[in-house]
Scaffold this motif. Sequence first.
Motif, PDB file in Angstrom:
ATOM      1  N   ILE A 137      84.318 -31.446 -45.303  1.00 12.49           N
ATOM      2  CA  ILE A 137      85.380 -32.406 -45.594  1.00 12.49           C
ATOM      3  C   ILE A 137      86.750 -31.734 -45.476  1.00 12.49           C
ATOM      4  CG2 ILE A 137      86.386 -33.874 -47.386  1.00 12.49           C
ATOM      5  CD1 ILE A 137      83.528 -34.319 -48.429  1.00 12.49           C
ATOM      6  N   SER A 138      86.858 -30.509 -45.969  1.00 10.33           N
ATOM      7  CA  SER A 138      88.118 -29.769 -45.886  1.00 10.33           C
ATOM      8  C   SER A 138      88.502 -29.524 -44.431  1.00 10.33           C
ATOM      9  CB  SER A 138      87.999 -28.434 -46.630  1.00 10.33           C
ATOM     10  OG  SER A 138      87.810 -28.644 -48.016  1.00 10.33           O
ATOM     11  N   TYR A 139      87.514 -29.280 -43.586  1.00 12.04           N
ATOM     12  CA  TYR A 139      87.797 -29.085 -42.158  1.00 12.04           C
ATOM     13  C   TYR A 139      88.394 -30.361 -41.556  1.00 12.04           C
ATOM     14  CZ  TYR A 139      87.051 -28.328 -37.171  1.00 12.04           C
ATOM     15  OH  TYR A 139      87.231 -28.215 -35.806  1.00 12.04           O
ATOM     16  N   ASP A 140      87.817 -31.518 -41.890  1.00 15.58           N
ATOM     17  CA  ASP A 140      88.382 -32.784 -41.405  1.00 15.58           C
ATOM     18  C   ASP A 140      89.806 -32.977 -41.917  1.00 15.58           C
ATOM     19  OD1 ASP A 140      86.243 -33.711 -39.863  1.00 15.58           O
ATOM     20  OD2 ASP A 140      85.229 -34.585 -41.585  1.00 15.58           O
ATOM     21  N   LEU A 141      90.028 -32.613 -43.163  1.00 12.98           N
ATOM     22  CA  LEU A 141      91.367 -32.754 -43.736  1.00 12.98           C
ATOM     23  C   LEU A 141      92.359 -31.818 -43.056  1.00 12.98           C
ATOM     24  CD1 LEU A 141      90.424 -33.049 -47.517  1.00 12.98           C
ATOM     25  CD2 LEU A 141      91.411 -34.842 -46.088  1.00 12.98           C
ATOM     26  N   GLU A 142      91.904 -30.643 -42.641  1.00 17.41           N
ATOM     27  CA  GLU A 142      92.782 -29.724 -41.909  1.00 17.41           C
ATOM     28  C   GLU A 142      93.231 -30.335 -40.590  1.00 17.41           C
ATOM     29  OE1 GLU A 142      91.415 -25.702 -41.387  1.00 17.41           O
ATOM     30  OE2 GLU A 142      90.405 -25.729 -43.328  1.00 17.41           O
ATOM     31  N   GLN A 143      92.329 -31.058 -39.908  1.00 14.49           N
ATOM     32  CA  GLN A 143      92.701 -31.717 -38.658  1.00 14.49           C
ATOM     33  C   GLN A 143      93.762 -32.786 -38.909  1.00 14.49           C
ATOM     34  OE1 GLN A 143      91.226 -30.176 -35.967  1.00 14.49           O
ATOM     35  NE2 GLN A 143      90.436 -28.992 -37.696  1.00 14.49           N
ATOM     36  N   ILE A 144      93.639 -33.480 -40.019  1.00 15.35           N
ATOM     37  CA  ILE A 144      94.641 -34.492 -40.385  1.00 15.35           C
ATOM     38  C   ILE A 144      95.954 -33.816 -40.756  1.00 15.35           C
ATOM     39  CG2 ILE A 144      95.208 -36.274 -42.081  1.00 15.35           C
ATOM     40  CD1 ILE A 144      92.187 -36.906 -42.197  1.00 15.35           C
ATOM     41  N   GLN A 145      95.867 -32.700 -41.460  1.00 17.02           N
ATOM     42  CA  GLN A 145      97.061 -31.940 -41.829  1.00 17.02           C
ATOM     43  C   GLN A 145      97.809 -31.488 -40.580  1.00 17.02           C
ATOM     44  OE1 GLN A 145      96.354 -27.954 -43.405  1.00 17.02           O
ATOM     45  NE2 GLN A 145      97.900 -28.289 -44.995  1.00 17.02           N
ATOM     46  N   THR A 146      97.088 -31.010 -39.586  1.00 16.75           N
ATOM     47  CA  THR A 146      97.701 -30.569 -38.331  1.00 16.75           C
ATOM     48  C   THR A 146      98.344 -31.740 -37.600  1.00 16.75           C
ATOM     49  OG1 THR A 146      96.094 -28.772 -38.126  1.00 16.75           O
ATOM     50  CG2 THR A 146      97.266 -29.437 -36.123  1.00 16.75           C
ATOM     51  N   ALA A 147      97.648 -32.879 -37.568  1.00  7.32           N
ATOM     52  CA  ALA A 147      98.196 -34.062 -36.897  1.00  7.32           C
ATOM     53  C   ALA A 147      99.464 -34.546 -37.578  1.00  7.32           C
ATOM     54  CB  ALA A 147      97.154 -35.177 -36.875  1.00  7.32           C
ATOM     55  N   GLY A 148      99.542 -34.393 -38.899  1.00  6.42           N
ATOM     56  CA  GLY A 148     100.711 -34.856 -39.637  1.00  6.42           C
ATOM     57  C   GLY A 148     101.963 -34.056 -39.365  1.00  6.42           C
ATOM     58  N   ALA A 149     101.817 -32.865 -38.750  1.00  4.60           N
ATOM     59  CA  ALA A 149     102.992 -32.049 -38.427  1.00  4.60           C
ATOM     60  C   ALA A 149     103.740 -32.577 -37.211  1.00  4.60           C
ATOM     61  CB  ALA A 149     102.562 -30.606 -38.175  1.00  4.60           C
ATOM     62  N   ILE A 150     103.139 -33.511 -36.488  1.00  2.00           N
ATOM     63  CA  ILE A 150     103.765 -34.108 -35.303  1.00  2.00           C
ATOM     64  C   ILE A 150     104.352 -35.457 -35.693  1.00  2.00           C
ATOM     65  CG2 ILE A 150     103.358 -34.936 -32.948  1.00  2.00           C
ATOM     66  CD1 ILE A 150     101.037 -32.941 -32.801  1.00  2.00           C
ATOM     67  N   LEU A 151     105.611 -35.670 -35.388  1.00  2.56           N
ATOM     68  CA  LEU A 151     106.308 -36.869 -35.859  1.00  2.56           C
ATOM     69  C   LEU A 151     106.021 -38.106 -35.020  1.00  2.56           C
ATOM     70  CD1 LEU A 151     109.796 -35.457 -36.922  1.00  2.56           C
ATOM     71  CD2 LEU A 151     107.705 -35.720 -38.262  1.00  2.56           C
ATOM     72  N   SER A 152     105.633 -37.930 -33.753  1.00  2.55           N
ATOM     73  CA  SER A 152     105.327 -39.093 -32.914  1.00  2.55           C
ATOM     74  C   SER A 152     104.349 -38.693 -31.824  1.00  2.55           C
ATOM     75  CB  SER A 152     106.609 -39.675 -32.288  1.00  2.55           C
ATOM     76  OG  SER A 152     107.217 -38.725 -31.425  1.00  2.55           O
ATOM     77  N   TYR A 153     103.563 -39.674 -31.390  1.00  2.91           N
ATOM     78  CA  TYR A 153     102.575 -39.449 -30.329  1.00  2.91           C
ATOM     79  C   TYR A 153     102.886 -40.376 -29.169  1.00  2.91           C
ATOM     80  CZ  TYR A 153      99.790 -36.696 -33.577  1.00  2.91           C
ATOM     81  OH  TYR A 153      99.362 -35.717 -34.446  1.00  2.91           O
ATOM     82  N   ASP A 154     102.585 -39.884 -27.951  1.00  2.00           N
ATOM     83  CA  ASP A 154     102.817 -40.675 -26.746  1.00  2.00           C
ATOM     84  C   ASP A 154     101.796 -40.273 -25.695  1.00  2.00           C
ATOM     85  OD1 ASP A 154     103.745 -38.182 -25.811  1.00  2.00           O
ATOM     86  OD2 ASP A 154     105.821 -38.675 -26.293  1.00  2.00           O
TER      87      ASP A 154
END
Length: 483
Positions: A137-154
């Motif tokens: 579960i912590s590994y999945d949360l780390e992926q979300i944490q990393t994604a949250g460092a990006i302000l926008s996706y395109d």
Amino acid sequence: MKRRIVLPDVEEVKLPVLFSMRPGLYLLILYTICILAVLFCIAYLPGILKGGRYVTFTAPLSESGVVLDGTYLGAADNQYFVRSGEHEVTYMKGGVAYASHTLDVDHPVFLTWLFHRTKQVGVPALQLDDDQKKQIISYDLEQIQTAGAILSYDAVTRYEPVYSNLAADLKALDVHQDTAQQALELALLYSSNQTMLEEAKEALESSQISRTSFMQEILVSAESLFTTGTSSVGMSFTTPTIRKQETSLNAGDFVLPGYVYPQTSFVMGRSTEHTYPAINEAGVQMTTPAFALSAYEVNQYQWALFLEENPMWAKGNLSSLIEQGLVDEAYLAGISPSTIFVTNRPIHNVSYYAAQAFCAWLSEKTGKTVFLPSEGMWTLAAASHDNLKFDASLSPIPSQLKEPVALLGGVWELTQTTHIPLARITDYQKAHALHRSFGLPPQPIVKGGSYLNDAKSISSNTVGVVDPDACGDLIGFRVAWYE
């Protein structure tokens, strides 16, 4: 009349008899053998030489890896050629081997190069204890944490469905509902852009996990970040009234002057726009325990003394430090710390992990608990001085006002506080408690700006964020301790 052509007499050609067989018979056998040999080489020989099947491994958890006979094969749900025989298959995620079984592959041979023989491996049973489930579960949360460092996706910066992976894994792992809810609460706190928020809401709908009041609070706060129109958020800053005392930390080879700050309740931050990333400065109520903070940033001479007793952190060991994920390529770049030439220039190009190691070393030498200050401690120290000066150099000059030097300016200073995007507009204390409970890697907050920043753009409320292994020209630290 046409003249008749007389052909000369020639000796009749007779094919020899072979094994008492007439020529027509053994030629037929020879041709048949050749045809059969060609058919064998085309239809059977490739399968004999390379026997096996194209196997598809189905994993119960998202983004799992498959290890075949101790060798990493690739991501699950893809097709791989597996040779005939008995094989040991292990499923991995986040460094956890969560399932294994034996796979028997038969040896088809007919036209295998033309018609691939396939095999579908069923979903294996999970073999996990509670600690291993939490690690995944912590590994999945780390992926979300990393994604949250990006302000926008395109179209260039593509978004991966991180929330749906977490929701699917929570269901497959069959964890207790409280654990699942806490994981989703922490995950939602990293919804720093519209793309993540929309996917998070879809994942929540499919998860069938009942929503807590905190989840609902986070969703409401996140949705308001991306709607038109702006509003203010956060408590208004008030200057805390405290009486600090001078102190020092004796490390033997050097003495760190500092100031003791009593336990204090105050507002960290200010009232700001309800937009991201402006909410990083939103004012929250904060209580800090009594602590001491060094008057100066850790300098290069002190770092050289640290390296003498801790050779694993020497620049010559850079490749090993990078391999362990403790620093990046910029570690101590352009710096040659020396115990011969004493300098008060602050150390920089060091990582959060390196700074933590320095604090541990200093704790051992002094017998006191030495640590990186929290964001609250750092802010209190800065906010308690009415005339805090911005240091536009890397050569600190002692202050006559009995205050820490270069809290603003100098180098960006590491804190022990991790950055959680929506913490300040929801429940700051609970957000950090959730982060600690799942053991996510830190995304340390840095404070104070550097000597290259515009002094008008930096205040005690300014928040920066770095990776824990990042080493920058403008990143350093000072230490705190308990008296």
